[in-house]
Design an enzyme around this catalytic site. Structure first.
Site, PDB file in Angstrom:
ATOM      1  N   SER A 161     -17.941 -37.572   5.308  1.00  0.00           N
ATOM      2  CA  SER A 161     -16.494 -37.642   5.455  1.00  0.00           C
ATOM      3  C   SER A 161     -15.921 -38.856   4.709  1.00  0.00           C
ATOM      4  O   SER A 161     -16.620 -39.858   4.541  1.00  0.00           O
ATOM      5  CB  SER A 161     -16.181 -37.750   6.954  1.00  0.00           C
ATOM      6  N   PRO A 162     -14.662 -38.761   4.280  1.00  0.00           N
ATOM      7  CA  PRO A 162     -14.063 -39.927   3.609  1.00  0.00           C
ATOM      8  C   PRO A 162     -14.014 -41.139   4.531  1.00  0.00           C
ATOM      9  O   PRO A 162     -13.603 -41.012   5.686  1.00  0.00           O
ATOM     10  CB  PRO A 162     -12.629 -39.463   3.309  1.00  0.00           C
TER      11      PRO A 162
ATOM     12  N   ARG B 213     -18.937 -41.457  10.938  1.00  0.00           N
ATOM     13  CA  ARG B 213     -19.710 -42.590  11.463  1.00  0.00           C
ATOM     14  C   ARG B 213     -21.222 -42.367  11.429  1.00  0.00           C
ATOM     15  O   ARG B 213     -21.964 -43.319  11.125  1.00  0.00           O
ATOM     16  CB  ARG B 213     -19.217 -42.950  12.870  1.00  0.00           C
TER      17      ARG B 213
ATOM     18  N   TYR C  46      -0.259 -41.230   6.851  1.00  0.00           N
ATOM     19  CA  TYR C  46       0.048 -41.774   5.527  1.00  0.00           C
ATOM     20  C   TYR C  46       1.203 -40.969   4.919  1.00  0.00           C
ATOM     21  O   TYR C  46       1.772 -40.095   5.581  1.00  0.00           O
ATOM     22  CB  TYR C  46      -1.226 -41.800   4.665  1.00  0.00           C
TER      23      TYR C  46
HETATM   24  C1  LIG Z   1     -14.683 -46.802   8.623  1.00  0.00           C
HETATM   25  C2  LIG Z   1     -13.912 -45.542   8.549  1.00  0.00           C
HETATM   26  C3  LIG Z   1     -13.048 -45.327   7.479  1.00  0.00           C
HETATM   27  C4  LIG Z   1     -12.332 -44.136   7.382  1.00  0.00           C
HETATM   28  N1  LIG Z   1     -11.566 -43.889   6.271  1.00  0.00           N
HETATM   29  C5  LIG Z   1     -11.025 -42.673   6.078  1.00  0.00           C
HETATM   30  C6  LIG Z   1     -10.418 -42.331   4.849  1.00  0.00           C
HETATM   31  O1  LIG Z   1     -10.400 -43.093   3.907  1.00  0.00           O
HETATM   32  N2  LIG Z   1      -9.854 -41.102   4.732  1.00  0.00           N
HETATM   33  C7  LIG Z   1      -9.889 -40.196   5.762  1.00  0.00           C
HETATM   34  O2  LIG Z   1      -9.379 -39.099   5.620  1.00  0.00           O
HETATM   35  N3  LIG Z   1     -10.488 -40.500   6.914  1.00  0.00           N
HETATM   36  C8  LIG Z   1     -11.076 -41.693   7.087  1.00  0.00           C
HETATM   37  N4  LIG Z   1     -11.758 -41.966   8.255  1.00  0.00           N
HETATM   38  C9  LIG Z   1     -11.879 -40.918   9.273  1.00  0.00           C
HETATM   39  C10 LIG Z   1     -13.193 -40.173   9.094  1.00  0.00           C
HETATM   40  O3  LIG Z   1     -13.252 -39.490   7.877  1.00  0.00           O
HETATM   41  C11 LIG Z   1     -13.403 -39.161  10.231  1.00  0.00           C
HETATM   42  O4  LIG Z   1     -12.366 -38.221  10.183  1.00  0.00           O
HETATM   43  C12 LIG Z   1     -13.423 -39.824  11.594  1.00  0.00           C
HETATM   44  O5  LIG Z   1     -14.176 -41.018  11.568  1.00  0.00           O
HETATM   45  C13 LIG Z   1     -14.035 -38.900  12.637  1.00  0.00           C
HETATM   46  O6  LIG Z   1     -15.340 -38.535  12.279  1.00  0.00           O
HETATM   47  P1  LIG Z   1     -16.649 -39.171  13.004  1.00  0.00           P
HETATM   48  O7  LIG Z   1     -16.492 -38.923  14.460  1.00  0.00           O
HETATM   49  O8  LIG Z   1     -17.793 -38.401  12.401  1.00  0.00           O
HETATM   50  O9  LIG Z   1     -16.692 -40.619  12.681  1.00  0.00           O
HETATM   51  C14 LIG Z   1     -12.465 -43.159   8.376  1.00  0.00           C
HETATM   52  C15 LIG Z   1     -13.309 -43.402   9.450  1.00  0.00           C
HETATM   53  C16 LIG Z   1     -14.044 -44.549   9.537  1.00  0.00           C
HETATM   54  C17 LIG Z   1     -14.998 -44.716  10.696  1.00  0.00           C
END
Ligand SMILES: Cc1cc2nc3c(=O)[nH]c(=O)nc-3n(C[C@H](O)[C@H](O)[C@H](O)COP(=O)(O)O)c2cc1C
Ligand SMILES: Cc1cc2nc3c(=O)[nH]c(=O)nc-3n(C[C@H](O)[C@H](O)[C@H](O)COP(=O)(O)OP(=O)(O)OC[C@H]3O[C@@H](n4cnc5c(N)ncnc54)[C@H](O)[C@@H]3O)c2cc1C
Length: 763
Positions: A413-414, A715, A572
């Protein structure tokens, strides 16, 4: 202790037994409005595990219950002239009347006084009792009369159901029957509970119910209509009701009950009076009886009644919440079943079996490995058009969109790294993305990469607006293509009102201490009182932002990215156009959803025009503002997705939230996946699920059930860049390519896993 149980259902009777079992000197009375034999309802499902709990409490009644159990292992789903059966599910059932008769006899034998055909009206009548147990069911009069204290939260669910019985045999399987009628879909949950009788619950949506005229029918007409609908499953047998005491037709809406408090002075709520669980997870009686054990136990171990009530509530509330969460998923599945009825019977069956999210992919493998193997084969054949020689778990089935084929369905994921210098990706980014690309995922996303310096979120965010940015990104992309078989996607975004803020590990979303730059938005609505008020964009600003996106997309083409994503989520700029929380415009870009989508769609069209025809574009959205009907709801998200699909978007990346400081998100495992499920199956578009998905089992069950086409993990990929390679090892899947320099590491990992399986007796 003088105790009265108001209500002689499973809760009241079993509490009386449990109290007496602990001390025969208690004086216990059960007051029940019905006679001993005229209960409503038919069979109830229990489990061997529940029975073990009952046995530890009172072996006599447990043995009698066990001796009457009807067992069955299979679940059969009848749908569109097909029957799909899976096995290994292990249920047992007993007639409700038989269960109550056993409990009545046992209570009597222990000296409990049973007063049938006695309506409990006024609590005053029981003032001489030391303890009053309100076990008077889902419509508890006691709870209602003290509603200010117990503060019940009653959620009236959307479907209509009627609890019927039949002498038709359903003794080989717990059976679900879905019938399409001229009024809409109507379905039945049927299961045997004694030699001659089966439960037959008929359910449908409120709209179907009204169209079918059930609202105007008495019970006899309802039965006749249901017999006609399910004629070819009833083999000529009648349907029967034993709810003639209910006014009207006996159709009900399920009430989900949860109370803020469960006790008051010497009064305590028990069973359905305190909390209910939807019948589709078949656990209400179990919950009631296990709560009865806990309450009776604590009344003997704790020093006061108050302390006993506190322990009882603490322990049982947790259990109730756990079950209600599973029950909510299951209830919602049935409420929205029409969303899934286009699915192939194999996938519908899988979706049904995993609806509560308590049963996972690997659980199903344990229950019925042959069935699951066929389902996996079906998944792969449907996805690729080829019948696989060796079965692949869904996560390892390739995914194709336009000219791009991903080797598997796991996506990094981003994730913003906040390590850029003037928008320039650094060695940090090179190593970070290279590692994730080596880690086995099919697609690796860059962080939100900003289309202009003022469109950055923080000074540490990457950009794609200068030649040096393009060059640095190209170096990363070239490495990924040369050294791995992963694809790499760029996520483009503009921060809008959430820009000019601190790095992620400083104070997130707070303005910079110094050197803030001007931020823009659809309207002068700031993110929080601490943030800048954005300047309202005029048409010139819009032209610039659109052109910045186009320039960044052209750079991304030259840098060689395989896939492009537009970040229209998380508050955003584009997201702030879409939600009315931040878009207060009165021109053609504000107001209704179509207007609010106009600028984001314009940007998409402009980007699509310069992006190669054979490469996909996805859009990340916030499918829920988590503020209720005033913001974007999951229903709006379907409408947003439909507009994006019509515009030519290839896939919706379904995130949620981060659009308002007032949001009240409901977190949990896979908590955003239901939005992806809804969008995919209502808007008919490919989706990517994200949010607290962290086990291979989660990924496989999401994909196999058709809740998403790709699964994003954020994460988990920070903690372990090699998440996919490890997942493959965990599933003993050998088809994942490891980087050649790491092959001896792979061999050792697989060897150790195999050895551990032998040691733990798994193989
Ligand atoms: C450190 C960090 C940076 C993130 N930056 C972005 C981002 O640049 N663009 C985006 O769409 N989501 C961003 N997210 C959200 C993640 O892509 C994801 O949607 C969110 O963390 C939930 O997924 P997870 O439970 O697997 O962590 C970010 C998340 C984390 C933890
Ligand atoms: C369609 C359907 C299917 C179900 N299937 C299952 C299943 O498979 N497995 C499972 O575990 N659970 C199942 N349940 C849930 C289960 O029936 C309830 O959770 C369980 O009965 C709760 O027990 P209780 O004693 O709290 O309430 P109840 O069983 O409702 O008992 C309450 C009793 O109180 C009496 N009463 C009410 N008011 C008064 C009054 N003022 N004076 C005197 N008496 C009064 C009532 O007559 C009743 O006998 C199902 C429920 C439904 C609706």
């Amino acid at each position: 202790m003088r105790t009265v149980c108001l209500g002689g259902g499973p809760a009241g009777l079993y509490f009386a037994i449990s109290l007496k079992r602990r001390d025969l000197s208690h004086d216990v009375v059960v007051v029940e409005r019905n006679g001993p034999d005229d209960t409503f309802g038919w069979g109830v499902v229990l489990s061997d595990e529940t029975l073990d709990n009952l046995k530890a409490n009172d072996p006599e009644s447990a043995e009698l219950i066990r001796s009457e159990f009807v067992y069955w292992d299979d679940i059969a789903v009848h749908y569109r002239n097909s029957v799909v059966t899976s096995t290994g599910h292990g249920f047992c059932g007993i007639g409700r009347k038989r269960l109550l008769n056993i409990l009545q006899d046992r209570a009597r034998a222990l000296g409990v006084q049973l007063q049938f055909e006695t309506e409990a009206k006024d609590l005053e009548a029981y003032r001489d009792f030391d303890l009053i147990v309100a076990a008077d069911g889902v419509n508890s009069r006691v709870r209602t009369s003290h509603a200010d204290i117990f503060q019940p939260n009653i959620d009236v669910r959307a479907c209509k159901y009627v609890w019927l019985g039949t002498n038709q045999k359903f003794d080989d399987a717990f059976t679900f029957i879905f019938e399409e009628t001229e009024y809409g879909w109507i379905w039945a949950h049927a299961y045997q509970f004694d030699a001659d009788t089966a439960t037959f619950i008929v359910e449908c949506s409120q709209a179907t119910w009204t169209r079918a005229g059930f609202d105007r029918m008495g019970i006899d007409e309802t039965i006749a209509a249901c017999e006609k609908i399910f004629a070819h499953n009833l083999g000529g047998h009648r349907l029967m009701s034993n709810a003639r005491h209910l006014r009207g037709s006996a159709w009900l809406n399920f009430n989900r009950v949860l109370c803020e408090r469960w006790s008051y002075r010497n009064i305590v709520l028990l069973g359905d009076a305190a909390a209910t669980a939807h019948f589709s997870v078949g656990s209400g009686s179990k919950l009631a009886m296990e709560s009865a054990i806990a309450l009776a136990g604590y009344l003997h171990t704790e020093s006061s009644m108050e302390a006993a009530f506190t322990r009882y509530e603490d322990e049982r509330r947790l259990e109730v919440l756990r079950l209600q969460s599973a029950a909510r998923n299951s209830t919602e599945w049935f409420e929205n079943v029409e969303r899934y009825l286009h699915l192939d019977p194999v996938q519908l069956n899988y979706s049904l079996l995993t609806r509560s999210q308590r049963i996972s992919h690997e659980n199903l493998r344990q229950r019925d490995s042959a069935w699951l193997a066929n389902a996996e084969k079906w998944f792969e054949k449907t996805a690729t058009g080829r019948t696989p020689q060796v079965n692949h778990a869904p996560m390892f089935v390739p995914f194709r969109v336009r000219g791009v084929e991903l080797k598997n369905r796991v996506v990094v994921s981003p994730m913003a790294q906040y390590r850029a210098v003037d928008g320039n990706p650094t060695d940090w980014h090179f190593v970070h993305y290279a590692e994730r690309a080596k880690g086995g995922a099919g697609l690796v996303f860059t962080e939100m990469t900003c289309v202009s310096p003022e469109g950055r979120i923080t000074p540490g965010c990457t950009g794609l607006y200068r030649d040096e940015h393009e060059k640095a990104w190209k170096r990363i992309v070239d490495f990924v293509h040369a050294e791995t078989d992963a694809k790499i996607a760029i996520q483009l975004g503009h921060s809008g009102a959430k820009g000019s803020t601190q790095l992620g590990w400083e104070t997130m979303d707070a303005p910079l201490a110094a050197d803030n730059w001007e931020v823009i938005g659809p309207s002068p609505v700031r993110w929080s009182p601490a943030n800048q008020v954005p300047r309202e964009m005029n048409r010139t600003d819009m032209d610039k932002v659109r052109d910045d996106y186009v320039r960044a997309a052209q750079m991304a083409v030259r840098a060689g990215f395989d896939w492009l994503e537009l970040h229209y989520a998380h508050g955003y700029l584009m997201s702030s156009f879409i939600t009315s929380l931040t878009n207060k415009r009165t021109d053609g870009y504000g107001g209704n959803l179509e207007n609010r989508m106009r600028f984001p769609l314009e940007v998409f069209h402009a980007v699509r025009a310069v992006w190669p025809e054979d490469k996909p574009i996805s859009v990340r959205i916030s499918a829920n503002d988590w503020v209720g009907p005033n913001g974007i709801t999951p229903q709006d998200a379907v409408a947003i997705s439909r507009m994006l699909v019509v515009a030519g978007v290839d896939l919706i990346d379904v995130s949620a939230g981060q659009t308002s400081t007032q949001a009240k998100p409901v977190y949990g495992r896979m908590f955003q996946t239901p939005f992806s499920d809804r969008i995919r199956n209502e808007a008919g578009v490919a989706t990517m699920a994200v949010g607290n998905i962290y086990e291979p089992d989660h990924v496989n069950s999401i994909l196999m059930a058709g809740r998403a086409d790709l699964v994003c993990l954020a994460r988990p990929h920070l903690a372990n860049p090699y998440w996919t390679l490890h997942a493959a090892a965990e599933l003993a899947y050998e088809g994942t390519a490891w980087p050649r320099p790491y092959l001896s590491g792979r061999d050792q990992l697989y060897r150790l896993k195999a050895r551990a399986e032998v040691m733990t007796g798994k193989v």
